[in-house]
Design a protein around this motif. Sequence first.
Motif, PDB file in Angstrom:
ATOM      1  N   ALA A 124      60.710  48.561  -0.140  1.00 37.23           N
ATOM      2  CA  ALA A 124      61.150  49.578   0.815  1.00 37.23           C
ATOM      3  C   ALA A 124      62.201  49.018   1.769  1.00 37.23           C
ATOM      4  N   HIS A 125      63.308  49.724   1.870  1.00 37.29           N
ATOM      5  CA  HIS A 125      64.350  49.369   2.837  1.00 37.29           C
ATOM      6  C   HIS A 125      64.744  50.630   3.603  1.00 37.29           C
ATOM      7  N   ASN A 126      64.409  50.659   4.885  1.00 34.07           N
ATOM      8  CA  ASN A 126      64.720  51.804   5.750  1.00 34.07           C
ATOM      9  C   ASN A 126      64.173  53.119   5.181  1.00 34.07           C
ATOM     10  N   GLU A 127      62.872  53.118   4.927  1.00 32.12           N
ATOM     11  CA  GLU A 127      62.204  54.299   4.364  1.00 32.12           C
ATOM     12  C   GLU A 127      61.173  54.864   5.341  1.00 32.12           C
ATOM     13  N   GLN A 128      61.485  54.834   6.637  1.00 30.33           N
ATOM     14  CA  GLN A 128      60.519  55.304   7.630  1.00 30.33           C
ATOM     15  C   GLN A 128      60.199  56.793   7.484  1.00 30.33           C
ATOM     16  N   THR A 188      59.668  58.449   4.779  1.00 30.88           N
ATOM     17  CA  THR A 188      58.843  58.786   3.625  1.00 30.88           C
ATOM     18  C   THR A 188      57.673  57.839   3.372  1.00 30.88           C
ATOM     19  N   ILE A 189      57.692  56.645   3.933  1.00 28.41           N
ATOM     20  CA  ILE A 189      56.730  55.616   3.531  1.00 28.41           C
ATOM     21  C   ILE A 189      55.282  56.040   3.753  1.00 28.41           C
ATOM     22  N   GLN A 190      54.982  56.696   4.849  1.00 27.56           N
ATOM     23  CA  GLN A 190      53.591  57.102   5.086  1.00 27.56           C
ATOM     24  C   GLN A 190      53.159  58.206   4.122  1.00 27.56           C
ATOM     25  N   ASP A 191      54.050  59.122   3.791  1.00 29.22           N
ATOM     26  CA  ASP A 191      53.719  60.167   2.819  1.00 29.22           C
ATOM     27  C   ASP A 191      53.432  59.555   1.455  1.00 29.22           C
ATOM     28  N   VAL A 192      54.209  58.539   1.079  1.00 30.47           N
ATOM     29  CA  VAL A 192      54.019  57.872  -0.206  1.00 30.47           C
ATOM     30  C   VAL A 192      52.650  57.190  -0.247  1.00 30.47           C
ATOM     31  N   ILE A 193      52.293  56.506   0.822  1.00 30.96           N
ATOM     32  CA  ILE A 193      50.994  55.822   0.886  1.00 30.96           C
ATOM     33  C   ILE A 193      49.852  56.838   0.834  1.00 30.96           C
ATOM     34  N   CYS A 194      49.986  57.941   1.568  1.00 31.83           N
ATOM     35  CA  CYS A 194      48.948  58.988   1.554  1.00 31.83           C
ATOM     36  C   CYS A 194      48.796  59.588   0.160  1.00 31.83           C
ATOM     37  N   ASP A 195      49.911  59.783  -0.534  1.00 31.79           N
ATOM     38  CA  ASP A 195      49.875  60.315  -1.894  1.00 31.79           C
ATOM     39  C   ASP A 195      49.093  59.372  -2.814  1.00 31.79           C
ATOM     40  N   GLY A 226      47.300  43.259 -13.326  1.00 33.43           N
ATOM     41  CA  GLY A 226      48.251  44.333 -13.514  1.00 33.43           C
ATOM     42  C   GLY A 226      48.811  44.818 -12.196  1.00 33.43           C
ATOM     43  N   LEU A 227      50.014  45.380 -12.264  1.00 40.18           N
ATOM     44  CA  LEU A 227      50.617  45.989 -11.077  1.00 40.18           C
ATOM     45  C   LEU A 227      51.493  47.147 -11.507  1.00 40.18           C
ATOM     46  N   ILE A 228      51.696  48.053 -10.587  1.00 40.23           N
ATOM     47  CA  ILE A 228      52.597  49.183 -10.798  1.00 40.23           C
ATOM     48  C   ILE A 228      53.648  49.160  -9.704  1.00 40.23           C
ATOM     49  N   THR A 229      54.916  49.217 -10.099  1.00 40.45           N
ATOM     50  CA  THR A 229      55.990  49.316  -9.113  1.00 40.45           C
ATOM     51  C   THR A 229      56.241  50.798  -8.840  1.00 40.45           C
ATOM     52  N   PHE A 230      56.416  51.121  -7.557  1.00 44.52           N
ATOM     53  CA  PHE A 230      56.422  52.518  -7.114  1.00 44.52           C
ATOM     54  C   PHE A 230      57.466  52.664  -6.021  1.00 44.52           C
ATOM     55  N   ASP A 231      58.369  53.622  -6.159  1.00 45.99           N
ATOM     56  CA  ASP A 231      59.442  53.795  -5.184  1.00 45.99           C
ATOM     57  C   ASP A 231      58.939  54.395  -3.876  1.00 45.99           C
ATOM     58  N   ALA A 232      59.675  54.114  -2.804  1.00 51.77           N
ATOM     59  CA  ALA A 232      59.276  54.554  -1.464  1.00 51.77           C
ATOM     60  C   ALA A 232      59.939  55.857  -1.026  1.00 51.77           C
ATOM     61  N   ASP A 233      60.707  56.489  -1.912  1.00 55.60           N
ATOM     62  CA  ASP A 233      61.491  57.654  -1.499  1.00 55.60           C
ATOM     63  C   ASP A 233      60.889  58.993  -1.920  1.00 55.60           C
ATOM     64  N   LYS A 234      59.637  58.966  -2.414  1.00 56.98           N
ATOM     65  CA  LYS A 234      58.893  60.159  -2.804  1.00 56.98           C
ATOM     66  C   LYS A 234      59.330  60.756  -4.143  1.00 56.98           C
ATOM     67  N   GLN A 235      60.167  60.036  -4.901  1.00 55.47           N
ATOM     68  CA  GLN A 235      60.491  60.508  -6.247  1.00 55.47           C
ATOM     69  C   GLN A 235      59.291  60.328  -7.177  1.00 55.47           C
ATOM     70  N   HIS A 236      58.620  59.198  -7.054  1.00 54.91           N
ATOM     71  CA  HIS A 236      57.455  58.929  -7.894  1.00 54.91           C
ATOM     72  C   HIS A 236      56.233  59.645  -7.352  1.00 54.91           C
ATOM     73  N   ARG A 279      64.959  62.922  -4.783  1.00 47.03           N
ATOM     74  CA  ARG A 279      64.923  62.120  -3.564  1.00 47.03           C
ATOM     75  C   ARG A 279      65.034  63.033  -2.340  1.00 47.03           C
ATOM     76  N   GLU A 280      64.144  62.826  -1.358  1.00 43.36           N
ATOM     77  CA  GLU A 280      64.154  63.653  -0.153  1.00 43.36           C
ATOM     78  C   GLU A 280      64.994  63.047   0.962  1.00 43.36           C
ATOM     79  N   SER A 281      65.162  61.722   0.944  1.00 40.37           N
ATOM     80  CA  SER A 281      65.957  61.071   1.988  1.00 40.37           C
ATOM     81  C   SER A 281      66.473  59.757   1.448  1.00 40.37           C
ATOM     82  N   GLY A 282      67.379  59.127   2.203  1.00 41.37           N
ATOM     83  CA  GLY A 282      67.921  57.847   1.781  1.00 41.37           C
ATOM     84  C   GLY A 282      68.951  58.016   0.684  1.00 41.37           C
ATOM     85  N   ILE A 283      69.366  56.880   0.097  1.00 39.39           N
ATOM     86  CA  ILE A 283      70.395  56.891  -0.919  1.00 39.39           C
ATOM     87  C   ILE A 283      69.964  56.040  -2.101  1.00 39.39           C
TER      88      ILE A 283
END
Length: 227
Positions: A7-11, A13-20, A78-88, A189-193
Amino acid sequence: MLIVIPAHNEQDTIQDVICDLNEYGFYDILVVDDASTDDTAKLAKAKGVKVMSLPYNLGAWKATQAGVRYANEQGYNGLITFDADKQHQASQLALLLKHQEASAANLVIGSCPSRGSFSRRVAWSMFRFLSGVKVTDLTSGLRLYDRNAIQVLSRQEASLLEYQDVGVLLMLKTFNISKSEIYVEMKKRESGISRIFYSWWAVIYYMGYTTMLCLSKIAKKAHLLSN
């Protein structure tokens, strides 16, 4: 199963992603804060997840690899990589887990080709042809890695890569890491670039870098065949 979120400058969306993720039963989460200049790390910590703060911006892949190395050191299988921008979407992770169990693949990629623009799909086709990596959605960051894949991507060689797409897939192929792909749903994507497609210069650099990776792989294979 560890969830790694670079995560880089994802303030926003980051909490919504964690809640999801929490809603679908995923609580073992590591946010790799890639030297954000906003409140990304603070907001992630407030949700009770692990946060690794990098001292300076490394880019999405190297931030992801920091999480991969953490998983390796902690003995995760095992691990899963997951984006911070709410696309996943956390609702789609069960598909990856079931597919990995059925296929026994070391890597499972969550693919959503429909999200790509025409130019992006053209680029994907070119890189598939040059690299020999048969993956529909080359730039998907939604990936499940097993223990073998984690160990390979924790190596020093992986630190030289710039993106979590063709280079990573080529490296895994070199170490005989098996892969599979399953189609998933993603949101816009809801925010960021985009870390790749945010400017023409970034696109040109990405295209040039990835093309050189593919060509160097072809040259190496040709050299081996000639000897």
